[in-house]
Design an enzyme around this catalytic site. Structure first.
Site, PDB file in Angstrom:
ATOM      1  N   HIS A 179      -7.502  -8.174  -2.082  1.00 20.61           N
ATOM      2  CA  HIS A 179      -9.044  -7.370  -2.381  1.00 20.61           C
ATOM      3  C   HIS A 179      -8.806  -5.990  -2.618  1.00 20.61           C
ATOM      4  CE1 HIS A 179      -7.012  -6.695   1.594  1.00 20.61           C
ATOM      5  NE2 HIS A 179      -7.894  -5.674   1.664  1.00 20.61           N
ATOM      6  N   HIS A 232     -10.970  -2.407  -1.289  1.00 20.64           N
ATOM      7  CA  HIS A 232     -11.745  -1.668  -0.165  1.00 20.64           C
ATOM      8  C   HIS A 232     -12.619  -0.528  -0.928  1.00 20.64           C
ATOM      9  CE1 HIS A 232      -9.187  -2.421   3.328  1.00 20.64           C
ATOM     10  NE2 HIS A 232      -8.349  -2.238   2.675  1.00 20.64           N
ATOM     11  N   ARG A 236      -2.894 -11.836   3.558  1.00 22.79           N
ATOM     12  CA  ARG A 236      -4.995 -11.084   3.114  1.00 22.79           C
ATOM     13  C   ARG A 236      -4.956 -11.649   2.371  1.00 22.79           C
ATOM     14  NH1 ARG A 236      -8.320  -7.333   4.930  1.00 22.79           N
ATOM     15  NH2 ARG A 236      -9.810  -9.444   4.389  1.00 22.79           N
ATOM     16  N   TYR A 266       1.148  -1.452  -0.085  1.00 19.02           N
ATOM     17  CA  TYR A 266       0.054  -0.059   0.286  1.00 19.02           C
ATOM     18  C   TYR A 266       1.120   1.274   0.093  1.00 19.02           C
ATOM     19  CZ  TYR A 266      -4.269  -2.217   1.455  1.00 19.02           C
ATOM     20  OH  TYR A 266      -5.486  -2.928   0.964  1.00 19.02           O
ATOM     21  N   TYR A 324      -0.755 -10.387   0.952  1.00 23.23           N
ATOM     22  CA  TYR A 324      -0.200  -9.153   1.263  1.00 23.23           C
ATOM     23  C   TYR A 324       0.138  -9.853   3.615  1.00 23.23           C
ATOM     24  CZ  TYR A 324      -3.587  -6.122   2.982  1.00 23.23           C
ATOM     25  OH  TYR A 324      -4.807  -5.903   3.952  1.00 23.23           O
TER      26      TYR A 324
END
Lengths: 131, 220
Positions: free
Chosen positions: B146, B148, B143, B94, B133
């Site tokens: 995905h 958000h 995770r 991120y 990640y």
């Protein structure tokens, strides 16, 4: 069946706070507060949304001390929604101006400060509504 | 069984100190009359829905189209409402100072976008497929990939923040955030479907993701 809620996670800032949205048009009341967890520690990755029931919306991410600051238009109360890592769905409370009647719980009344209002959200102690 | 996950879900460790502890109060009835803020065309530019064209060059990764409709529980399209998305890059990293995953940042990818639904509730994003990640919830925790999603809908009670997953991800069964939704049918609502008909040959794969909000509590 509707789509379930999921946590906002810790990394929402660049998606939801890239354009400043913590000052409502015509805002004249400064609200400062903190979001604290069940151990009293600051929640440094919360998203605080304030909805004016007469129209108007503002939001702000918390800083390392769990602090947020919003400028809102004066009305008797506001809806306050908090999202965070560890919250699989948001919590919803209300912030009443000091002296206003009708608060559903004493934790929903803001405190007057020299230049605005203080409203802390204690995730384990504040009263929340069922969404 | 409830669609939404519980506040306290011990497998997801961060819920323990953050879940409300007091009994919830009933929702004040007048909140059903509260409208969501209206975001006009000025709040969103066409480029905002293309996450691959924000920088000088093209991001690395698998280019994808993510599209679908926003509906309410009565099946009615939710028109002119804001969607905001954010995600990791193709390597699972991120653009955030607290993300410590030792995977590369991509100078050509930020990973945030927004769009307004059209007259039939439709939206469309162009992005790259995010990577899985690691996180610190438990040993060897990862995770699933995905994106958000944040949605306003038309009404206060329709506000939703959720995550869109990709079909067949082998990490589903190990992920407490995905598993916190206890109803299997509700979990499936969060998983997009591969959409061959919408792929663009020689350019991008496509995933279809419809989002269903609570019923619209007032007539528009």
């Amino acid at each position: 069946m509707r789509t379930p809620s999921q946590t906002v996670g810790p990394f929402f800032e660049f998606g939801l706070c890239d354009r400043p949205a913590n000052e409502m048009d015509g805002g004249d009341v400064r609200v400062r507060g903190r979001v604290l967890d069940g151990a009293g520690e600051p929640v440094n990755d919360a998203l605080v949304e304030i909805w004016n029931p007469q129209g108007g919306f503002g939001r702000c991410g918390t800083d390392v001390e769990g602090r947020f600051e919003l400028l809102v238009r004066r009305v008797p109360h506001y809806e306050v929604m908090v999202f965070a890592r560890g919250l699989l769905k948001p919590v919803l409370t209300r912030m009443y101006l000091p002296g206003e009647t009708g608060a559903e719980d004493p934790t929903m009344v803001a405190q007057r400060e020299e230049d605005g209002l203080r409203f802390d959200v204690h995730l384990a102690e504040t009263a929340f509504f069922e969404l | 069984m409830s669609v939404d996950p519980p506040y306290l879900y011990p497998d997801y460790r961060s819920t323990e100190l953050r879940a409300p502890k007091r009994p919830l109060l009933p929702l004040p009835g007048e909140l059903h009359d509260l409208h969501a803020p209206v975001f006009g065309e000025d709040a969103v530019s066409p480029l905002d829905s293309d996450l691959t064209r924000r920088h000088g060059g093209e991001p690395l990764g698998e280019r994808i189209i993510v599209h679908g409709r926003v509906l309410d529980e009565d099946g009615r399209p939710v028109r002119g409402s804001l969607l905001e998305i954010w995600q990791a890059n193709a390597a699972g990293r991120y653009v955030h100072e607290r993300d410590r995953h030792p995977a590369p940042l991509d100078p050509n990818f930020t990973g945030a976008g927004r769009a307004l639904t059209d007259g039939e509730g439709r939206y469309r994003f162009i992005t790259v497929k995010p990577g899985a990640y690691p996180w610190q919830n438990h040993p060897n925790a990862w995770r699933p990939a995905h994106i958000h999603f944040s949605l306003f809908g038309r009404a206060f009670t329709q506000r939703l923040v959720t995550q869109m997953y990709f079909p067949g991800d082998p990490l589903f069964e190990f992920d407490p955030i995905f598993q916190s939704v206890r109803d299997e049918t509700a979990r499936a609502r969060m998983v997009s479907s591969f959409d061959l008909a919408t792929t663009e040959p020689d350019w991008a794969l496509a995933y279809h993701f419809d989002i269903v909000l609570r019923r619209t509590p007032f007539e528009e």
